[in-house]
Design a protein around this motif. Structure first.
Motif, PDB file in Angstrom:
ATOM      1  N   ALA A 167       0.831  -1.206   0.000  1.00 25.39           N
ATOM      2  CA  ALA A 167       0.000   0.000   0.000  1.00 25.39           C
ATOM      3  C   ALA A 167       0.862   1.251   0.000  1.00 25.39           C
ATOM      4  O   ALA A 167       1.790   1.392   0.792  1.00 25.39           O
ATOM      5  CB  ALA A 167      -0.905   0.001   1.231  1.00 25.39           C
ATOM      6  N   GLY A 168       0.580   2.150  -0.928  1.00 23.71           N
ATOM      7  CA  GLY A 168       1.342   3.383  -1.044  1.00 23.71           C
ATOM      8  C   GLY A 168       2.646   3.240  -1.800  1.00 23.71           C
ATOM      9  O   GLY A 168       3.360   4.232  -1.996  1.00 23.71           O
ATOM     10  N   THR A 220       3.367   7.957  -7.001  1.00 20.23           N
ATOM     11  CA  THR A 220       4.251   7.993  -8.166  1.00 20.23           C
ATOM     12  C   THR A 220       5.492   8.844  -7.911  1.00 20.23           C
ATOM     13  O   THR A 220       6.622   8.414  -8.185  1.00 20.23           O
ATOM     14  CB  THR A 220       3.495   8.517  -9.394  1.00 20.23           C
ATOM     15  N   THR A 221       5.307  10.039  -7.387  1.00 16.24           N
ATOM     16  CA  THR A 221       6.457  10.926  -7.164  1.00 16.24           C
ATOM     17  C   THR A 221       7.401  10.369  -6.103  1.00 16.24           C
ATOM     18  O   THR A 221       8.623  10.484  -6.232  1.00 16.24           O
ATOM     19  CB  THR A 221       5.983  12.323  -6.730  1.00 16.24           C
ATOM     20  N   VAL A 233       9.669  -2.809  -5.578  1.00 17.91           N
ATOM     21  CA  VAL A 233       9.348  -1.422  -5.255  1.00 17.91           C
ATOM     22  C   VAL A 233      10.638  -0.709  -4.889  1.00 17.91           C
ATOM     23  O   VAL A 233      11.671  -1.335  -4.630  1.00 17.91           O
ATOM     24  CB  VAL A 233       8.330  -1.342  -4.096  1.00 17.91           C
ATOM     25  N   ALA A 234      10.579   0.622  -4.852  1.00 14.85           N
ATOM     26  CA  ALA A 234      11.802   1.405  -4.618  1.00 14.85           C
ATOM     27  C   ALA A 234      12.182   1.491  -3.151  1.00 14.85           C
ATOM     28  O   ALA A 234      13.287   1.944  -2.832  1.00 14.85           O
ATOM     29  CB  ALA A 234      11.613   2.817  -5.182  1.00 14.85           C
ATOM     30  N   ASN A 235      11.324   1.048  -2.265  1.00 12.40           N
ATOM     31  CA  ASN A 235      11.510   1.293  -0.837  1.00 12.40           C
ATOM     32  C   ASN A 235      12.515   0.391  -0.152  1.00 12.40           C
ATOM     33  O   ASN A 235      12.931   0.676   0.969  1.00 12.40           O
ATOM     34  CB  ASN A 235      10.169   1.162  -0.113  1.00 12.40           C
ATOM     35  N   ARG A 259      18.946  -5.194   5.522  1.00 15.15           N
ATOM     36  CA  ARG A 259      17.784  -4.670   4.798  1.00 15.15           C
ATOM     37  C   ARG A 259      17.725  -3.171   5.047  1.00 15.15           C
ATOM     38  O   ARG A 259      17.488  -2.729   6.162  1.00 15.15           O
ATOM     39  CB  ARG A 259      16.487  -5.324   5.273  1.00 15.15           C
ATOM     40  N   PHE A 260      17.955  -2.403   3.999  1.00 14.47           N
ATOM     41  CA  PHE A 260      17.743  -0.960   4.040  1.00 14.47           C
ATOM     42  C   PHE A 260      16.327  -0.696   3.538  1.00 14.47           C
ATOM     43  O   PHE A 260      15.910  -1.248   2.519  1.00 14.47           O
ATOM     44  CB  PHE A 260      18.729  -0.225   3.129  1.00 14.47           C
ATOM     45  N   SER A 261      15.593   0.149   4.226  1.00 15.34           N
ATOM     46  CA  SER A 261      14.276   0.541   3.714  1.00 15.34           C
ATOM     47  C   SER A 261      14.120   2.051   3.859  1.00 15.34           C
ATOM     48  O   SER A 261      14.407   2.619   4.902  1.00 15.34           O
ATOM     49  CB  SER A 261      13.148  -0.206   4.422  1.00 15.34           C
ATOM     50  N   PHE A 262      13.699   2.662   2.777  1.00 12.15           N
ATOM     51  CA  PHE A 262      13.689   4.118   2.652  1.00 12.15           C
ATOM     52  C   PHE A 262      12.271   4.668   2.790  1.00 12.15           C
ATOM     53  O   PHE A 262      11.293   3.969   2.552  1.00 12.15           O
ATOM     54  CB  PHE A 262      14.263   4.528   1.293  1.00 12.15           C
ATOM     55  N   GLY A 263      12.199   5.961   3.144  1.00 15.89           N
ATOM     56  CA  GLY A 263      10.883   6.551   3.307  1.00 15.89           C
ATOM     57  C   GLY A 263      10.881   8.053   3.212  1.00 15.89           C
ATOM     58  O   GLY A 263      11.821   8.673   2.692  1.00 15.89           O
ATOM     59  N   ALA A 264       9.838   8.649   3.754  1.00 16.53           N
ATOM     60  CA  ALA A 264       9.543  10.067   3.561  1.00 16.53           C
ATOM     61  C   ALA A 264      10.664  10.993   4.002  1.00 16.53           C
ATOM     62  O   ALA A 264      10.852  12.066   3.415  1.00 16.53           O
ATOM     63  CB  ALA A 264       8.259  10.422   4.301  1.00 16.53           C
TER      64      ALA A 264
END
Length: 390
Positions: free
Chosen positions: A186-187, A265-266, A298-300, A356-361
């Motif tokens: 989601a998202g 998308t952005t 996904v890119a995250n 595990r790297f996970s990216f966000g806002a």
């Protein structure tokens, strides 16, 4: 103490300020604090209006009808309700369930419990290194008594995308119910439950910048009569999940999902640049391999295993600089290597030196640059703890 760079968004996300504002409005006496089930006065009506708005916001993100959204305490409960609720209809018939070896523990443990009750469970082995689970594998596993297929949309450790549209079409063709764990999707990727022929879909608030302790289960309207209630006491949520609704958490999840839909998308475009920046930089430090599909993701998320002479040294240094994980948050207290990485064919040693790297806002290019720069400096130190990988 210097704060670590936060790169563990797959474990949880901070609640966005604008979401917090919506949550707070549902707590105090001058806000929408009422019980949504109280339909004899405006306090209950106001709270119910906010809940209905949030239900619509969740439905909009997955292209569903709001009457198909069932509030739960999180994706773990949603997964349990989906699998146990459907299985209860067939508990005397010893039916067959298909899942994979790399699902979240909420699925694997639930399937193990159902196996104890007489259900047969097939655990598909993902494609080596990439983690793909294909429609061809599912087709080969289908039996005449298969009642349910349960697969995650986006893997929570490696970020690999499952082709749920192809698998959903296959499930519909064989008249098999299809459940998807979409807590990490989601998202991050477009979700259309009708186009993908999804019958049940699990969601989580705190993976999408909403509050913890709130989630939802999408249940297709015609499937709802087949889902046996697991929590009784009041007949809330169309009779499928009893309990007083947590208005503030529900409103927070709805607001977070609306924002996620607008920015999908952005944000994926922005994070893809950061992911590539980090991946290229890590490859210049030491021998490192990618866990997950190089394109279908996904890119995250970026999961890597260090296999060079500095494997131990680099993984330890990264943990001193950044908040990261070696597996999913539900397994982080377990010293055993990730079951996901082992299923991909990684050795226990390689899995042990994985990040595990996970990216966000709040992840910035400066965060990635600082991390890589510090790792380069670290490798020049004569006292670095080198490790020869066999």
């Amino acid at each position: 103490m210097n704060k670590l760079i936060y790169l563990d968004y797959a474990a949880t996300t901070p609640v966005l300020p604008e979401v917090i504002e919506q949550v707070v409005q549902c707590l105090a006496f001058d806000g929408h604090f009422g019980n949504p089930a109280s339909q004899s006065h405006h306090y209950g009506w106001d709270a119910d209006k906010r809940v209905r708005q949030a239900r619509q916001q969740i439905a909009d993100l997955i292209q569903a009808d709001p009457s198909e959204i069932i509030w739960t305490s999180g994706a773990t409960e949603s997964n349990n309700l989906a699998l146990k609720g459907i299985a209860a209809q067939y508990q005397q018939q010893k039916k067959h369930i298909i899942t994979s070896q790399i699902e979240h523990k909420a699925i694997l443990d639930t399937c193990a419990a159902l196996a104890q009750q007489g259900f047969e469970v097939t655990y598909l082995q993902p494609q080596a290194e990439t983690g793909l689970v294909t429609a061809e594998q599912v087709a080969a596993a289908i039996q005449p008594n298969t009642v349910l297929i349960s697969l995650m949309f986006v893997n929570n450790e490696i970020g690999t995308l499952t082709d749920v549209a192809a698998i959903g079409a296959l499930a519909k063709q064989h008249q098999i119910l299809f459940h998807v764990d979409a807590a990490q999707a989601a998202g991050k990727t477009q979700i259309d439950v009708d186009a993908c022929h999804i019958d049940l879909l699990s969601l989580s608030g705190h993976k999408v910048y909403g509050p913890k302790g709130i989630g939802a289960l999408y249940v297709r309207s015609e499937v709802q009569p087949q889902l046996e209630t697991q929590i009784h006491g009041g007949g809330h949520e169309f009779g499928l999940r009893s309990g007083t609704l947590a208005t503030h958490q529900i409103v927070g999840m709805g607001a977070a999902f609306q924002i996620a839909q607008q920015k999908l998308t952005t944000e994926q475009t922005r994070l893809a640049v950061l992911r590539q920046q980090l991946w290229q930089g890590l490859q210049q430090l030491d021998d490192v391999i990618l866990n997950g599909h190089p394109e279908q993701h996904v890119a995250n998320y970026l999961s890597v295993s260090f296999v060079g002479e500095h494997a131990n040294s680099l993984t330890e240094k990264i943990k001193q600089l950044a908040a990261v994980s070696s597996s999913s948050a539900c397994n982080s207290k377990n010293a055993a290597p990730s079951h996901v990485l082992l299923a991909l064919g990684r050795s226990p040693e390689a899995a042990s030196y994985s990040i595990r790297f996970s990216f966000g806002a709040y992840t910035t290019p400066e965060d990635i640059q600082f991390l890589l720069a510090q790792l380069k400096v670290h490798l020049t130190q004569p006292k670095a703890n080198f490790f020869v990988f066999n």
